[in-house]
Design a protein around this motif. Structure first.
Motif, PDB file in Angstrom:
ATOM      1  N   GLU A 176       0.839  -1.198   0.000  1.00  0.00           N
ATOM      2  CA  GLU A 176       0.000   0.000   0.000  1.00  0.00           C
ATOM      3  C   GLU A 176       0.877   1.251   0.000  1.00  0.00           C
ATOM      4  OE1 GLU A 176      -2.046  -2.654   3.199  1.00  0.00           O
ATOM      5  OE2 GLU A 176      -0.063  -2.544   2.271  1.00  0.00           O
ATOM      6  N   VAL A 177       0.252   2.387  -0.279  1.00  0.00           N
ATOM      7  CA  VAL A 177       0.927   3.690  -0.207  1.00  0.00           C
ATOM      8  C   VAL A 177       0.240   4.463   0.915  1.00  0.00           C
ATOM      9  CG1 VAL A 177       1.603   5.777  -1.439  1.00  0.00           C
ATOM     10  CG2 VAL A 177       1.392   3.608  -2.680  1.00  0.00           C
ATOM     11  N   PRO A 178       0.835   4.516   2.108  1.00  0.00           N
ATOM     12  CA  PRO A 178       0.140   5.076   3.288  1.00  0.00           C
ATOM     13  C   PRO A 178      -0.346   6.504   3.113  1.00  0.00           C
ATOM     14  CG  PRO A 178       2.116   3.881   3.933  1.00  0.00           C
ATOM     15  CD  PRO A 178       2.156   3.991   2.451  1.00  0.00           C
ATOM     16  N   ASP A 179       0.447   7.354   2.456  1.00  0.00           N
ATOM     17  CA  ASP A 179       0.061   8.761   2.376  1.00  0.00           C
ATOM     18  C   ASP A 179      -0.774   9.096   1.141  1.00  0.00           C
ATOM     19  OD1 ASP A 179       2.073   8.333   0.581  1.00  0.00           O
ATOM     20  OD2 ASP A 179       3.106  10.235   0.960  1.00  0.00           O
ATOM     21  N   ALA A 180      -1.235   8.082   0.405  1.00  0.00           N
ATOM     22  CA  ALA A 180      -2.071   8.323  -0.774  1.00  0.00           C
ATOM     23  C   ALA A 180      -3.539   8.331  -0.387  1.00  0.00           C
ATOM     24  CB  ALA A 180      -1.814   7.260  -1.830  1.00  0.00           C
ATOM     25  N   ASP A 181      -4.318   9.152  -1.060  1.00  0.00           N
ATOM     26  CA  ASP A 181      -5.767   9.200  -0.855  1.00  0.00           C
ATOM     27  C   ASP A 181      -6.530   8.527  -1.994  1.00  0.00           C
ATOM     28  OD1 ASP A 181      -5.539  10.862   1.525  1.00  0.00           O
ATOM     29  OD2 ASP A 181      -5.051  12.509   0.158  1.00  0.00           O
ATOM     30  N   VAL A 182      -5.920   8.503  -3.180  1.00  0.00           N
ATOM     31  CA  VAL A 182      -6.543   7.918  -4.377  1.00  0.00           C
ATOM     32  C   VAL A 182      -5.478   7.143  -5.131  1.00  0.00           C
ATOM     33  CG1 VAL A 182      -7.758   8.388  -6.546  1.00  0.00           C
ATOM     34  CG2 VAL A 182      -8.188   9.837  -4.541  1.00  0.00           C
ATOM     35  N   TYR A 183      -5.848   5.982  -5.650  1.00  0.00           N
ATOM     36  CA  TYR A 183      -4.947   5.177  -6.474  1.00  0.00           C
ATOM     37  C   TYR A 183      -5.400   5.223  -7.933  1.00  0.00           C
ATOM     38  CZ  TYR A 183      -3.246   2.975  -2.146  1.00  0.00           C
ATOM     39  OH  TYR A 183      -2.707   2.735  -0.906  1.00  0.00           O
ATOM     40  N   VAL A 184      -4.426   5.303  -8.836  1.00  0.00           N
ATOM     41  CA  VAL A 184      -4.691   5.198 -10.274  1.00  0.00           C
ATOM     42  C   VAL A 184      -3.843   4.048 -10.810  1.00  0.00           C
ATOM     43  CG1 VAL A 184      -4.523   6.320 -12.525  1.00  0.00           C
ATOM     44  CG2 VAL A 184      -5.227   7.649 -10.522  1.00  0.00           C
ATOM     45  N   GLY A 185      -4.484   2.950 -11.201  1.00  0.00           N
ATOM     46  CA  GLY A 185      -3.776   1.776 -11.711  1.00  0.00           C
ATOM     47  C   GLY A 185      -3.486   1.914 -13.185  1.00  0.00           C
ATOM     48  N   LEU A 186      -2.236   1.697 -13.555  1.00  0.00           N
ATOM     49  CA  LEU A 186      -1.788   1.945 -14.925  1.00  0.00           C
ATOM     50  C   LEU A 186      -1.065   0.723 -15.473  1.00  0.00           C
ATOM     51  CD1 LEU A 186      -1.978   4.548 -16.678  1.00  0.00           C
ATOM     52  CD2 LEU A 186       0.372   5.033 -16.031  1.00  0.00           C
ATOM     53  N   THR A 187      -1.343   0.363 -16.713  1.00  0.00           N
ATOM     54  CA  THR A 187      -0.668  -0.696 -17.488  1.00  0.00           C
ATOM     55  C   THR A 187      -0.747  -2.074 -16.842  1.00  0.00           C
ATOM     56  OG1 THR A 187       1.562  -0.414 -16.530  1.00  0.00           O
ATOM     57  CG2 THR A 187       0.959   1.031 -18.388  1.00  0.00           C
ATOM     58  N   PHE A 188      -1.783  -2.356 -16.070  1.00  0.00           N
ATOM     59  CA  PHE A 188      -1.939  -3.690 -15.485  1.00  0.00           C
ATOM     60  C   PHE A 188      -2.517  -4.641 -16.529  1.00  0.00           C
ATOM     61  CE2 PHE A 188      -1.512  -1.227 -11.689  1.00  0.00           C
ATOM     62  CZ  PHE A 188      -0.972  -2.092 -10.754  1.00  0.00           C
ATOM     63  N   SER A 189      -1.925  -5.819 -16.620  1.00  0.00           N
ATOM     64  CA  SER A 189      -2.438  -6.862 -17.509  1.00  0.00           C
ATOM     65  C   SER A 189      -3.432  -7.723 -16.739  1.00  0.00           C
ATOM     66  CB  SER A 189      -1.291  -7.735 -18.024  1.00  0.00           C
ATOM     67  OG  SER A 189      -0.703  -8.467 -16.949  1.00  0.00           O
ATOM     68  N   ALA A 190      -4.074  -8.660 -17.428  1.00  0.00           N
ATOM     69  CA  ALA A 190      -5.049  -9.529 -16.772  1.00  0.00           C
ATOM     70  C   ALA A 190      -4.395 -10.347 -15.663  1.00  0.00           C
ATOM     71  CB  ALA A 190      -5.700 -10.451 -17.805  1.00  0.00           C
ATOM     72  N   GLN A 191      -3.153 -10.799 -15.887  1.00  0.00           N
ATOM     73  CA  GLN A 191      -2.464 -11.588 -14.867  1.00  0.00           C
ATOM     74  C   GLN A 191      -2.137 -10.777 -13.622  1.00  0.00           C
ATOM     75  OE1 GLN A 191      -1.621 -11.477 -18.091  1.00  0.00           O
ATOM     76  NE2 GLN A 191      -0.942 -13.466 -18.865  1.00  0.00           N
ATOM     77  N   GLU A 192      -2.090  -9.457 -13.770  1.00  0.00           N
ATOM     78  CA  GLU A 192      -1.706  -8.595 -12.649  1.00  0.00           C
ATOM     79  C   GLU A 192      -2.895  -7.969 -11.936  1.00  0.00           C
ATOM     80  OE1 GLU A 192       2.501  -7.252 -14.763  1.00  0.00           O
ATOM     81  OE2 GLU A 192       0.601  -6.271 -15.242  1.00  0.00           O
ATOM     82  N   LEU A 193      -4.101  -8.137 -12.469  1.00  0.00           N
ATOM     83  CA  LEU A 193      -5.282  -7.570 -11.835  1.00  0.00           C
ATOM     84  C   LEU A 193      -5.558  -8.147 -10.449  1.00  0.00           C
ATOM     85  CD1 LEU A 193      -7.768  -7.198 -14.824  1.00  0.00           C
ATOM     86  CD2 LEU A 193      -6.633  -5.379 -13.554  1.00  0.00           C
ATOM     87  N   PRO A 194      -5.227  -9.430 -10.156  1.00  0.00           N
ATOM     88  CA  PRO A 194      -5.421  -9.919  -8.789  1.00  0.00           C
ATOM     89  C   PRO A 194      -4.642  -9.120  -7.749  1.00  0.00           C
ATOM     90  CG  PRO A 194      -5.217 -11.777 -10.273  1.00  0.00           C
ATOM     91  CD  PRO A 194      -4.916 -10.545 -11.081  1.00  0.00           C
ATOM     92  N   ASP A 195      -3.514  -8.514  -8.129  1.00  0.00           N
ATOM     93  CA  ASP A 195      -2.787  -7.658  -7.191  1.00  0.00           C
ATOM     94  C   ASP A 195      -3.605  -6.423  -6.832  1.00  0.00           C
ATOM     95  OD1 ASP A 195      -0.700  -9.409  -7.177  1.00  0.00           O
ATOM     96  OD2 ASP A 195       0.628  -8.200  -8.444  1.00  0.00           O
ATOM     97  N   VAL A 196      -4.328  -5.882  -7.820  1.00  0.00           N
ATOM     98  CA  VAL A 196      -5.181  -4.723  -7.550  1.00  0.00           C
ATOM     99  C   VAL A 196      -6.319  -5.133  -6.620  1.00  0.00           C
ATOM    100  CG1 VAL A 196      -6.571  -2.894  -8.579  1.00  0.00           C
ATOM    101  CG2 VAL A 196      -4.615  -3.806  -9.826  1.00  0.00           C
TER     102      VAL A 196
END
Length: 387
Positions: A211-231
């Motif tokens: 996680e990013v503790p000091d973030a308020d909003v996340y923007v996910g970029l260039t994630f493939s289908a195999q990497e979506l479970p991380d999101v």
């Protein structure tokens, strides 16, 4: 005896073989091959009366970014958590190309100088790394969100190598005030156990998601289908439920890969992606209609458009601009969208809506809906992505 029988069978089969006749080649006029488009050769369309409350589709990249920011801010203020933002900075033919990756989505010079001109694929390849262009677009998008809400935005990449490349191209981990670049998955050097290091080597293991503790909003970029479970893992960890924006990931293409070997199972759609509300959605499609009489071939294009909190619009290119053909509170299936804009065509005095059942069957086929749109077994746990 056996040789004689074999020779007789071969002779018989040769006698029964079809006679190949030379067919006369038909040469078509070049205009017939090219086809006609809406606005030419008496081809028009029936469009709905213009509603002043409907959002107008963007005409430039600057308008597209502004509308995406407006929709995202409105959704955040309404408490939305998982959001999908998708729009085509590329030409429609490149957006329809299955070889167009998430990193190529935003490779357009209009990021730097808003204009109606879209660069060609050769120009894009000469422009350098596509992920760099995607990063610049995401930074502009995130900057607008921070300016209007005061929230700190963390742009997330799937792994450390992609983050390092993005930082090198943008020049900093903090390219704009309130905007920072991060890797969702930690590096092998950050592994706390040999087991974590082993899984990190192959991009596996939920323990390596950070996680990013000091973030308020996340923007996910260039994630493939195999990497979506991380999101999804990030979403389940954040007790504060920080908004997560899936930015130009071509999710419908990703959904189509689910369930294939080496890809996540279809459960990811039912459980997680079905929660991704399309707060800003502009998906273009090109089609061809064959006719038994002039102009024989009609090329037409349209788009599914939605700017939150407005409805979904089925847009048709009328030759001068994209005009709404219909609106709905629920997202239309791709086959339904195609049928809607096709029925709106007027070719001379005729319309595809007047065609017979047999011709319509051969044009549309038996099934025009994907497995995730149909949800035949009722496995979908959420409906936000449709609404």
């Amino acid at each position: 005896m056996q040789l004689a029988l074999l020779a007789a069978l071969l002779a018989g089969s040769h006698a029964l073989a079809p006679v190949i006749q030379t067919r006369r080649k038909t040469v078509l006029h070049s205009d017939m091959i090219k086809g006609s488009v809406v606005g030419e050769d008496g081809i028009t369309a029936e469009v709905a009366p213009q509603d002043d409350d409907l959002a107008d589709p963007p005409q430039t990249m600057a308008q597209c970014l502004q509308q995406a920011q407006d929709a995202t801010v409105a959704a955040i203020e309404d408490g939305q958590i998982l959001m999908d933002v998708e729009f085509p900075p590329l030409a429609a033919d490149l957006m329809d190309d299955p070889n167009t990756s998430a990193g190529e989505i935003s490779a357009s010079r209009r990021v730097e100088a808003p204009s109606t001109r879209v660069v060609s694929r050769n120009e894009m390849l000469r422009a350098g790394d596509m992920a760099g262009a995607n990063t610049r677009l995401a930074i502009k998008y995130a900057q607008g969100i921070h300016t209007r809400t005061g929230k700190k935005v963390a742009i997330l990449y799937p792994d450390v190598p992609e983050l390092e490349r993005a930082v090198e191209q943008s020049g900093s981990n903090n390219p704009q005030p309130g905007v920072s670049l991060h890797s969702l998955r930690a590096s092998i050097a950050e592994a706390e156990t040999p087991q974590q290091a082993f899984f990190a080597l192959f991009g596996k293991g939920k323990e390596m998601v950070r996680e990013v503790p000091d973030a308020d909003v996340y923007v996910g970029l260039t994630f493939s289908a195999q990497e979506l479970p991380d999101v999804e893992e990030l979403d389940t960890r954040e007790a504060s439920k920080k908004p997560i924006i899936l930015f130009n990931l071509k999710l419908d293409t990703q959904r189509g890969d689910l369930g294939l070997p080496a890809f996540p199972p279809k459960d990811l759609q039912w459980r997680f992606l079905s929660r991704a509300k399309a707060v800003y959605f502009l998906r273009t499609r090109q089609y061809t209609l064959s006719l038994p009489e002039p102009p024989f071939v009609v090329n037409y294009q349209g788009a599914i458009f939605r700017q939150y909190p407005g409805p979904f619009q089925c847009l048709l290119d009328t030759g001068k601009a994209f005009r709404p053909v219909s609106t709905s509170a629920r997202r239309p299936a791709l086959g339904e969208f195609k049928e809607t804009i096709t029925m709106a065509l007027k070719i001379g005095a005729k319309s595809p809506s007047n065609e017979g059942k047999n011709r319509k069957f051969f044009r549309t086929g038996v099934k025009a809906i994907t497995w995730w749109e149909e949800d035949k077994e009722g496995l979908e746990e959420h409906t936000e992505w449709r609404e």
